[in-house]
Design an enzyme around this catalytic site. Structure first.
Site, short mmCIF file in Angstrom:
data_model
loop_
_atom_site.label_atom_id
_atom_site.label_comp_id
_atom_site.label_asym_id
_atom_site.label_seq_id
_atom_site.Cartn_x
_atom_site.Cartn_y
_atom_site.Cartn_z
N ASN A 130 -7.91 -3.67 14.29
CA ASN A 130 -9.29 -3.99 13.88
C ASN A 130 -9.33 -5.12 12.85
O ASN A 130 -10.35 -5.35 12.21
CB ASN A 130 -9.97 -2.74 13.30
CG ASN A 130 -9.28 -2.21 12.05
OD1 ASN A 130 -8.28 -2.79 11.59
ND2 ASN A 130 -9.79 -1.14 11.48
N HIS A 171 -7.47 -5.28 10.07
CA HIS A 171 -7.20 -4.93 8.67
C HIS A 171 -5.88 -5.56 8.20
O HIS A 171 -4.97 -5.79 8.99
CB HIS A 171 -7.25 -3.42 8.42
CG HIS A 171 -6.12 -2.61 8.95
ND1 HIS A 171 -6.30 -1.42 9.61
CD2 HIS A 171 -4.77 -2.79 8.91
CE1 HIS A 171 -5.12 -0.91 9.94
NE2 HIS A 171 -4.17 -1.72 9.54
N ASP A 198 0.81 -1.21 0.00
CA ASP A 198 0.00 0.00 0.00
C ASP A 198 0.85 1.27 0.00
O ASP A 198 2.06 1.23 0.19
CB ASP A 198 -0.98 0.00 1.19
CG ASP A 198 -0.36 -0.53 2.48
OD1 ASP A 198 0.88 -0.51 2.58
OD2 ASP A 198 -1.11 -0.96 3.37
N GLU A 237 -9.91 -2.29 5.28
CA GLU A 237 -10.57 -2.10 6.58
C GLU A 237 -11.77 -3.05 6.70
O GLU A 237 -12.20 -3.64 5.72
CB GLU A 237 -11.04 -0.64 6.70
CG GLU A 237 -9.94 0.40 6.60
CD GLU A 237 -9.02 0.45 7.84
OE1 GLU A 237 -9.23 -0.31 8.80
OE2 GLU A 237 -8.09 1.27 7.83
#
Ligand code: F6R
Length: 248
Positions: A135, A137, A67, A142
């Protein structure tokens, strides 16, 4: 999933190094999928040492990164392009033309995504390194991202931006609002995935990924469907896992 529990971060990084080293020795022109974030830094230090000791070489290795931020120049010290050069590429014998990251600095971002996706189609990762967000990801995928997603633009959640503020003078307002990320399908296309998990703060995410439902609510749980996943997790992050799942 193969789960390797290590004593601590240093042992996790060394184990990860050994796994990557073995791929590099078996296939000197391998394609490595790489990640940013704090977790793989120890692995990168080991890779740098491996090159110094002549145990491995990046001469014929190609890399693809997960990313990159949108609208942040590559030269910015917090771009993932800069991060990877500072933490790894500038310190090993890789050729610049063999380094690939999504391009988020400027231009038509949809086109940039399509181009990266095309590149990934030609460059299937022999091994993809991942970290995991609190979380669940992976990359910047996400919760509730489709498991079928390919390279795309994401709006970063407030939580992720807060997590990353530590790299932007601790000011969340300095953190970009979007990123380009490989999709979950691009990650699943890797021949092998190694996910590194360290620290008590990741314990709940590790449990959801390994023992929770295979559901987009926890993006990393997609890996339950991958045939060749190695989880390298330290004791602090493994505290919530069922003992029967630990096969090291
Ligand atoms: C990094 C990435 C992220 C991180 C994750 C964990 O390229 O895509 O998914 O792996 O946010 O970050 P750290 O390792 O800083 O806890």
């Amino acid at each position: 999933m193969k789960i390797i529990v290590t004593k601590d971060y240093a042992e996790m990084s060394k184990k990860a190094y050994e796994l990557i080293r073995d791929v590099m020795l078996a296939k000197p022109n391998c394609i490595l999928g790489l990640a940013t974030g704090s977790t793989p830094i120890g692995l990168y230090d080991n890779l740098i040492a491996g090159v110094k000791n002549n145990e491995i070489t990046f001469k014929n290795v190609k890399t693809v990164n997960l990313d990159e931020y949108v609208n942040l120049p590559r030269a910015h010290k917090e771009s993932y392009f800069s991060f990877m050069h500072e933490k790894l590429f500038n310190k090993v014998d890789i050729l610049e033309e063999n380094i690939n990251l999504p391009f988020g600095a400027f231009g038509d971002m949809n086109k940039n995504c399509d181009e990266y996706n095309e590149l990934l189609g030609k460059m299937r990762q022999d091994i993809q390194v991942l970290g995991i967000g609190g979380n669940g990801h992976i990359g910047f995928n996400e919760p509730n991202t489709s498991f079928k997603s390919v390279t795309h633009i994401v709006d970063l959640t407030e939580n992720t931006r807060k997590d990353n503020a530590r790299f932007f003078e601790n000011d969340v307002d300095n953190v970009p609002t979007q990123a380009i990320t490989m999709g979950i399908q691009n990650i699943m296309d890797a021949k092998c995935v190694i996910i590194l998990i360290s620290g008590a703060g990741k314990a709940a995410a590790a449990k959801a990924m390994i023992e929770g439902a295979c559901d987009p609510i926890c993006p990393a749980s997609a890996l339950q469907n991958h045939k060749n996943v190695i989880v390298v997790i330290d004791e602090a992050a493994a505290t919530l896992l069922n003992k029967k799942n630990l096969n090291n």
